[in-house]
Every structure is written in C-alpha cells, then in structure tokens.
Design a protein around this motif. Structure first.
Motif, PDB file in Angstrom:
ATOM      1  N   PHE A 211       0.817  -1.204   0.000  1.00 33.88           N
ATOM      2  CA  PHE A 211       0.000   0.000   0.000  1.00 33.88           C
ATOM      3  C   PHE A 211       0.859   1.265   0.000  1.00 33.88           C
ATOM      4  O   PHE A 211       0.458   2.293  -0.562  1.00 33.88           O
ATOM      5  CB  PHE A 211      -0.953   0.005   1.206  1.00 33.88           C
ATOM      6  N   GLN A 212       2.029   1.192   0.588  1.00 35.25           N
ATOM      7  CA  GLN A 212       2.942   2.334   0.529  1.00 35.25           C
ATOM      8  C   GLN A 212       3.438   2.539  -0.902  1.00 35.25           C
ATOM      9  O   GLN A 212       3.564   3.677  -1.374  1.00 35.25           O
ATOM     10  CB  GLN A 212       4.129   2.129   1.467  1.00 35.25           C
ATOM     11  N   MET A 213       3.677   1.443  -1.594  1.00 35.62           N
ATOM     12  CA  MET A 213       4.092   1.519  -2.994  1.00 35.62           C
ATOM     13  C   MET A 213       2.975   2.127  -3.841  1.00 35.62           C
ATOM     14  O   MET A 213       3.232   2.913  -4.760  1.00 35.62           O
ATOM     15  CB  MET A 213       4.458   0.127  -3.508  1.00 35.62           C
ATOM     16  N   LEU A 214       1.733   1.778  -3.524  1.00 39.91           N
ATOM     17  CA  LEU A 214       0.598   2.349  -4.243  1.00 39.91           C
ATOM     18  C   LEU A 214       0.539   3.864  -4.047  1.00 39.91           C
ATOM     19  O   LEU A 214       0.376   4.623  -5.012  1.00 39.91           O
ATOM     20  CB  LEU A 214      -0.705   1.710  -3.746  1.00 39.91           C
ATOM     21  N   GLN A 215       0.706   4.301  -2.802  1.00 38.26           N
ATOM     22  CA  GLN A 215       0.692   5.732  -2.520  1.00 38.26           C
ATOM     23  C   GLN A 215       1.837   6.458  -3.218  1.00 38.26           C
ATOM     24  O   GLN A 215       1.649   7.552  -3.766  1.00 38.26           O
ATOM     25  CB  GLN A 215       0.781   5.958  -1.001  1.00 38.26           C
ATOM     26  N   ASP A 216       3.005   5.846  -3.201  1.00 37.44           N
ATOM     27  CA  ASP A 216       4.157   6.457  -3.866  1.00 37.44           C
ATOM     28  C   ASP A 216       3.897   6.610  -5.360  1.00 37.44           C
ATOM     29  O   ASP A 216       4.234   7.640  -5.963  1.00 37.44           O
ATOM     30  CB  ASP A 216       5.414   5.613  -3.636  1.00 37.44           C
ATOM     31  N   GLY A 217       3.297   5.576  -5.963  1.00 39.93           N
ATOM     32  CA  GLY A 217       3.021   5.609  -7.381  1.00 39.93           C
ATOM     33  C   GLY A 217       1.996   6.672  -7.759  1.00 39.93           C
ATOM     34  O   GLY A 217       2.079   7.279  -8.819  1.00 39.93           O
ATOM     35  N   LEU A 218       1.042   6.897  -6.867  1.00 44.53           N
ATOM     36  CA  LEU A 218       0.007   7.903  -7.102  1.00 44.53           C
ATOM     37  C   LEU A 218       0.446   9.291  -6.657  1.00 44.53           C
ATOM     38  O   LEU A 218      -0.242  10.275  -6.942  1.00 44.53           O
ATOM     39  CB  LEU A 218      -1.272   7.523  -6.338  1.00 44.53           C
TER      40      LEU A 218
END
Length: 253
Positions: free
Chosen positions: A23-30
C-alpha cells in the motif's frame, strides 16, 4: 483499535507488513500519501476478507463505496458543467453517466492496477474476484471516498484531473457528445456564418475503414477529424473546430 479522524470511527485489524508495504508503494506511485492509512486499507478491503478475519475487526469498503459514488458524481458534474457550456442538461447527464458507469470505472481501476491491492477472502480469490468488473468499479469508488475523507474535495479533483478528465479531453466519450450541435450553437451565437462538412479521405480495407472529415466555416477549413464512420469523423472535426474557436476567443480577449 479505534482511530478517530475527522469525526470517523475506523476499526481496523493489523495488516501484515508485506501488505502495508504494498500500500505504501501504491501511494508512492500515485504521489498521494494518506494521513489516515486505515481509510486507504478499508477502501481496498472486500467483504469476503472481513468474513474470514472476524476476530481482527476489519471493516469492508461498502460504506466508502457509497460515499465515493456521490463524490465522483459531484466532481464529474462540476467538471462537465464548466467544460461544456453549450451542453443541455440532458446531454450533460448522458455524458456523466458514461463516465461514472461500471465499464469506465473498471478501465480507470485497471490503469492504476487497483486489482492487485484488493484484500480478498480465499474463496473470492480462487474464483477470480480480483478481476471481476463490479469489484474493480467498487474499489475505484471506495478509493475516491477514502481520499475525500482523508484530504478533501480539492485533492479528489486533482486525482481525477490526472486519471479521468484527460480521457474526456481526448474524446474517449465522444460517442455520447453531440459536438456538431454544440459547434452550430457556438457559431450561431457569434453570427460567424455557415458550417459545412466534407469527407475528404477514406483509408484502410473495407472491414476496417477510417474516414477523414473536415468542417468548413464560410468555406474556410476550421477542423479535421478521423473516425471509423463518417458520423464519427464529422463529430471529431466539430470537436477540433470548437477547440480552435475557443482558443481564438481567448486570444482575442
């Protein structure tokens, strides 16, 4: 564990570290960082996951989906209202419906790879739930709802300006927009003359033909459009012409 933020009581179990990293990777990507991570987790939590983890007090995304649906409709409505001043109420309603319908939401969700982040029960996982259109559409709406609660409407609009609105700009929903009528109205308002459409080229084999149309204003070419049918090509030409007229109007101000 009960977390209180902005009047919301959010119960959540403790997710595994690897899931929180995802989920941290998702936030970083967005390029979006949630203040209340539990809202983000909840947005991707399917009811099947909650049912299999009853002791951990997870909360599914159904309420966030309800909220996100309303926030999405409001945001899209405001954008369309400002973007297409020539559109009637009926045309705006039709266009909004095509943007917020399930097939469109699935496209948005897939482009963001939302499916890979959904927390599913084992049974739902085995039956292909991660790729189920209704589930993906719900997750997109849930994410919008969570983002609204966490950071407000302006951030939601900024998110939609990156993911949704550009598709309207490039004509992804042009099949439900009558650009020819809008262009006619625009020309009539300024008394600029007479519009004519011409098919100037046809390309490709009979089963995959592409038509090229141009729109003329007082015999002066104003826009060119391509389409799989003559009607689509004319609509795209009218859309191009509207952009040119708007730009000329802005330069003349």
């Amino acid at each position: 564990m009960t977390i209180r933020k902005k009047g919301i009581n959010q119960k959540s179990g403790v997710l595994p570290e690897r899931v929180r990293v995802q989920f941290q990777m998702l936030q970083d990507g967005l390029n979006i960082q949630f203040d209340n991570k539990n809202l983000l987790y909840q947005a991707f939590t399917h009811s099947s996951y909650v049912n299999e983890h009853r002791r951990k007090q997870f909360t599914d995304n159904e309420r966030l989906e309800f909220l996100g649906d309303a926030v999405l409709e409001l945001s899209v409505s405001k954008y369309l209202f400002e973007k297409f001043p020539q559109m009637s109420e009926g045309e705006l309603t039709k266009l909004r419906a095509s943007i917020v319908c399930e097939p469109s939401l699935v496209i948005f969700a897939n482009e963001l790879n939302f499916g890979q982040y959904v927390l599913l029960g084992k049974g739902e996982e085995l039956t292909g739930g991660r790729e189920r259109p209704a589930l993906l559409a719900d997750v997109f709406e849930s994410f919008v709802g969570a983002l609204y609660l966490d950071q407000g409407l302006d951030i939601v609009v900024a998110f939609l300006e990156r993911i949704v609105f550009p598709k309207v700009e490039v004509g992804a929903f042009s099949h439900v927009i009558d650009f020819k009528s809008q262009l006619q109205e625009m020309v009539q308002q300024s008394n600029n003359g007479i519009l004519n459409y011409e098919i100037v080229d046809e390309k490709g084999p009979a089963h995959n033909r592409t038509f090229v149309s141009r729109v003329l204003l007082n015999d002066n070419e104003l826009g060119i459009g391509h389409g799989k049918s003559k009607k689509e090509a004319e609509q795209r030409a009218a859309q191009c012409a509207m952009s040119i007229l708007k730009k000329q109007g802005q330069e003349g101000d």
